[in-house]
Design a protein around this motif. Structure first.
Motif, PDB file in Angstrom:
ATOM      1  N   SER A 105       0.763  -1.320   0.080  1.00  0.00           N
ATOM      2  CA  SER A 105      -0.124  -0.070   0.010  1.00  0.00           C
ATOM      3  C   SER A 105       0.876   1.261  -0.001  1.00  0.00           C
ATOM      4  CB  SER A 105      -0.809   0.160   1.273  1.00  0.00           C
ATOM      5  OG  SER A 105      -1.871  -1.104   1.382  1.00  0.00           O
ATOM      6  N   VAL A 106       0.368   2.191  -0.707  1.00  0.00           N
ATOM      7  CA  VAL A 106       1.131   3.536  -0.694  1.00  0.00           C
ATOM      8  C   VAL A 106      -0.333   4.506  -0.667  1.00  0.00           C
ATOM      9  CG1 VAL A 106       2.408   5.201  -2.013  1.00  0.00           C
ATOM     10  CG2 VAL A 106       2.856   2.831  -2.228  1.00  0.00           C
ATOM     11  N   SER A 107      -0.044   5.472   0.357  1.00  0.00           N
ATOM     12  CA  SER A 107      -0.921   6.307   0.599  1.00  0.00           C
ATOM     13  C   SER A 107      -0.682   7.746   0.154  1.00  0.00           C
ATOM     14  CB  SER A 107      -1.344   6.407   2.031  1.00  0.00           C
ATOM     15  OG  SER A 107      -2.620   7.302   2.419  1.00  0.00           O
ATOM     16  N   VAL A 108      -1.606   8.486  -0.370  1.00  0.00           N
ATOM     17  CA  VAL A 108      -1.438   9.773  -0.829  1.00  0.00           C
ATOM     18  C   VAL A 108      -2.686  10.792  -0.339  1.00  0.00           C
ATOM     19  CG1 VAL A 108      -1.374  11.359  -2.730  1.00  0.00           C
ATOM     20  CG2 VAL A 108      -0.562   9.140  -3.078  1.00  0.00           C
ATOM     21  N   TYR A 109      -2.074  11.749   0.175  1.00  0.00           N
ATOM     22  CA  TYR A 109      -3.124  12.547   1.074  1.00  0.00           C
ATOM     23  C   TYR A 109      -2.821  14.206   1.042  1.00  0.00           C
ATOM     24  CZ  TYR A 109       0.052  11.089   4.591  1.00  0.00           C
ATOM     25  OH  TYR A 109       1.324  10.592   5.152  1.00  0.00           O
ATOM     26  N   GLU A 110      -3.781  14.968   1.157  1.00  0.00           N
ATOM     27  CA  GLU A 110      -3.407  16.355   1.463  1.00  0.00           C
ATOM     28  C   GLU A 110      -3.808  16.554   2.885  1.00  0.00           C
ATOM     29  OE1 GLU A 110      -5.801  19.116  -0.824  1.00  0.00           O
ATOM     30  OE2 GLU A 110      -4.557  18.563  -2.687  1.00  0.00           O
ATOM     31  N   LYS A 111      -2.727  17.396   3.572  1.00  0.00           N
ATOM     32  CA  LYS A 111      -2.836  17.736   4.957  1.00  0.00           C
ATOM     33  C   LYS A 111      -3.458  19.320   4.990  1.00  0.00           C
ATOM     34  CE  LYS A 111       0.807  15.181   7.189  1.00  0.00           C
ATOM     35  NZ  LYS A 111       1.819  15.253   8.164  1.00  0.00           N
ATOM     36  N   SER A 112      -3.992  19.639   6.283  1.00  0.00           N
ATOM     37  CA  SER A 112      -4.474  20.935   6.276  1.00  0.00           C
ATOM     38  C   SER A 112      -3.586  21.981   5.925  1.00  0.00           C
ATOM     39  CB  SER A 112      -4.971  21.314   7.780  1.00  0.00           C
ATOM     40  OG  SER A 112      -4.041  21.020   8.617  1.00  0.00           O
ATOM     41  N   ASP A 113      -2.303  21.862   5.523  1.00  0.00           N
ATOM     42  CA  ASP A 113      -1.483  22.881   5.133  1.00  0.00           C
ATOM     43  C   ASP A 113      -1.508  23.096   3.506  1.00  0.00           C
ATOM     44  OD1 ASP A 113      -0.130  20.537   4.159  1.00  0.00           O
ATOM     45  OD2 ASP A 113       1.707  20.942   5.430  1.00  0.00           O
ATOM     46  N   GLY A 114      -2.447  22.282   2.849  1.00  0.00           N
ATOM     47  CA  GLY A 114      -2.515  22.234   1.738  1.00  0.00           C
ATOM     48  C   GLY A 114      -1.444  21.530   0.838  1.00  0.00           C
ATOM     49  N   LYS A 115      -0.551  20.790   1.583  1.00  0.00           N
ATOM     50  CA  LYS A 115       0.638  20.072   0.864  1.00  0.00           C
ATOM     51  C   LYS A 115       0.015  18.730   0.594  1.00  0.00           C
ATOM     52  CE  LYS A 115       4.212  23.071   2.320  1.00  0.00           C
ATOM     53  NZ  LYS A 115       5.336  23.330   3.225  1.00  0.00           N
ATOM     54  N   THR A 116       0.745  17.773  -0.356  1.00  0.00           N
ATOM     55  CA  THR A 116       0.346  16.678  -0.521  1.00  0.00           C
ATOM     56  C   THR A 116       1.498  15.530  -0.007  1.00  0.00           C
ATOM     57  OG1 THR A 116      -0.828  17.063  -2.578  1.00  0.00           O
ATOM     58  CG2 THR A 116       0.102  14.869  -2.566  1.00  0.00           C
ATOM     59  N   TYR A 117       1.250  14.616   0.486  1.00  0.00           N
ATOM     60  CA  TYR A 117       2.231  13.666   1.129  1.00  0.00           C
ATOM     61  C   TYR A 117       1.738  12.289   0.637  1.00  0.00           C
ATOM     62  CZ  TYR A 117       2.912  17.657   4.294  1.00  0.00           C
ATOM     63  OH  TYR A 117       3.179  18.909   4.748  1.00  0.00           O
ATOM     64  N   VAL A 118       2.907  11.327   0.753  1.00  0.00           N
ATOM     65  CA  VAL A 118       2.923  10.153   0.491  1.00  0.00           C
ATOM     66  C   VAL A 118       3.670   9.275   1.680  1.00  0.00           C
ATOM     67  CG1 VAL A 118       3.956   8.128  -1.039  1.00  0.00           C
ATOM     68  CG2 VAL A 118       3.137  10.458  -2.065  1.00  0.00           C
ATOM     69  N   ALA A 119       2.618   8.416   1.866  1.00  0.00           N
ATOM     70  CA  ALA A 119       3.092   7.223   2.876  1.00  0.00           C
ATOM     71  C   ALA A 119       3.293   6.055   2.598  1.00  0.00           C
ATOM     72  CB  ALA A 119       2.176   7.442   4.270  1.00  0.00           C
ATOM     73  N   SER A 120       4.418   5.296   3.106  1.00  0.00           N
ATOM     74  CA  SER A 120       4.470   3.878   2.531  1.00  0.00           C
ATOM     75  C   SER A 120       5.294   2.988   3.764  1.00  0.00           C
ATOM     76  CB  SER A 120       5.379   3.851   1.212  1.00  0.00           C
ATOM     77  OG  SER A 120       6.655   4.266   1.412  1.00  0.00           O
ATOM     78  N   MET A 121       5.023   1.933   3.646  1.00  0.00           N
ATOM     79  CA  MET A 121       5.750   0.934   4.736  1.00  0.00           C
ATOM     80  C   MET A 121       7.116   1.047   4.407  1.00  0.00           C
ATOM     81  SD  MET A 121       3.463  -0.329   6.789  1.00  0.00           S
ATOM     82  CE  MET A 121       4.604  -1.726   7.488  1.00  0.00           C
ATOM     83  N   ASN A 122       7.960   0.577   5.529  1.00  0.00           N
ATOM     84  CA  ASN A 122       9.505   0.787   5.315  1.00  0.00           C
ATOM     85  C   ASN A 122       9.919  -0.699   5.169  1.00  0.00           C
ATOM     86  OD1 ASN A 122      12.185   0.544   5.958  1.00  0.00           O
ATOM     87  ND2 ASN A 122      12.198   2.032   7.670  1.00  0.00           N
ATOM     88  N   MET A 123       9.832  -1.137   3.860  1.00  0.00           N
ATOM     89  CA  MET A 123       9.931  -2.480   3.629  1.00  0.00           C
ATOM     90  C   MET A 123      11.618  -2.856   3.839  1.00  0.00           C
ATOM     91  SD  MET A 123       7.427  -3.862   3.023  1.00  0.00           S
ATOM     92  CE  MET A 123       5.614  -3.962   2.566  1.00  0.00           C
ATOM     93  N   GLY A 124      12.359  -1.817   3.878  1.00  0.00           N
ATOM     94  CA  GLY A 124      13.724  -2.340   4.270  1.00  0.00           C
ATOM     95  C   GLY A 124      13.817  -2.786   5.657  1.00  0.00           C
ATOM     96  N   LEU A 125      13.106  -1.921   6.480  1.00  0.00           N
ATOM     97  CA  LEU A 125      13.181  -2.408   7.882  1.00  0.00           C
ATOM     98  C   LEU A 125      12.680  -3.723   8.168  1.00  0.00           C
ATOM     99  CD1 LEU A 125      13.967  -1.783  10.967  1.00  0.00           C
ATOM    100  CD2 LEU A 125      12.036  -0.414  10.875  1.00  0.00           C
ATOM    101  N   MET A 126      11.488  -3.765   7.425  1.00  0.00           N
ATOM    102  CA  MET A 126      10.459  -4.859   7.364  1.00  0.00           C
ATOM    103  C   MET A 126      11.619  -6.145   7.015  1.00  0.00           C
ATOM    104  SD  MET A 126       7.699  -4.660   8.932  1.00  0.00           S
ATOM    105  CE  MET A 126       6.659  -5.983   8.320  1.00  0.00           C
ATOM    106  N   SER A 127      12.284  -6.089   6.069  1.00  0.00           N
ATOM    107  CA  SER A 127      13.259  -7.336   5.459  1.00  0.00           C
ATOM    108  C   SER A 127      14.069  -7.553   6.512  1.00  0.00           C
ATOM    109  CB  SER A 127      13.816  -6.846   4.267  1.00  0.00           C
ATOM    110  OG  SER A 127      14.962  -5.826   4.411  1.00  0.00           O
ATOM    111  N   LYS A 128      14.588  -6.833   7.423  1.00  0.00           N
ATOM    112  CA  LYS A 128      15.448  -7.212   8.311  1.00  0.00           C
ATOM    113  C   LYS A 128      14.547  -7.830   9.539  1.00  0.00           C
ATOM    114  CE  LYS A 128      18.765  -3.532   7.279  1.00  0.00           C
ATOM    115  NZ  LYS A 128      18.797  -2.352   7.014  1.00  0.00           N
ATOM    116  N   VAL A 129      13.505  -7.518   9.772  1.00  0.00           N
ATOM    117  CA  VAL A 129      12.747  -8.222  10.909  1.00  0.00           C
ATOM    118  C   VAL A 129      12.380  -9.423  10.426  1.00  0.00           C
ATOM    119  CG1 VAL A 129      10.769  -7.682  12.214  1.00  0.00           C
ATOM    120  CG2 VAL A 129      12.227  -5.952  11.751  1.00  0.00           C
TER     121      VAL A 129
END
Length: 155
Positions: A105-129
């Protein structure tokens, strides 16, 4: 003495882990240089260019409004899948539990500051775990995620 040492180690470990913000380690959030629509389209195009499918885009804003909930603003979750990686991940019965994280999953959203952000899982860390057979597969996912989201690093 051994019990006291064990208690001290457990206590210190608990304090250290409590001090860490695990959420910010597990999930990346980056500001996009593009608006919401162009960010979504860029992720779709980059995914396709690297051999990934985008079988579903969930529009949370539309869903929340449809169910008479407060408007969260523009927010969509793109589900990304690369069938060959999914096949590797699910080939062994020992790894089927990882399906809870699939598709990526990749999330795309606008915050109240009017800017667009992208969030994603840290698969690099997950690969180590995860280790075992799953770790190297998630490392590959991490590398391809970085390629798909590389536009976020451009100025």
């Amino acid at each position: 003495m051994k019990t006291l040492k064990t208690i001290l180690i457990v206590t210190l470990t608990t304090l250290i882990l409590s001090a860490c913000d695990m959420g910010s380690m597990m999930i990346h959030e980056e500001e996009s240089h593009y608006d919401y629509g162009k960010t979504v389209e860029t992720i779709k195009a980059n995914a396709k260019a690297t051999g990934w499918l985008v079988p579903k885009v969930y529009n949370f804003q539309a869903s929340m409004l449809k169910h008479n909930q407060p408007d969260p603003g523009k927010i969509s979750v793109l589900k990304l899948c690369k069938p060959e990686i999914a096949a590797q991940m699910l080939a062994s019965d020992n790894n089927k539990y990882v399906s809870v994280m699939m598709p990526c999953s990749v999330s795309v959203y606008e915050k109240s500051d009017g800017k667009t952000y992208v969030a994603s899982m840290n698969m690099g860390l997950m690969s180590k775990v995860m280790g075992s057979e799953v770790g190297p597969i998630l490392k590959r996912v991490s590398e391809e995620d970085a390629e798909i989201l590389s536009f976020l690093k451009e100025k």
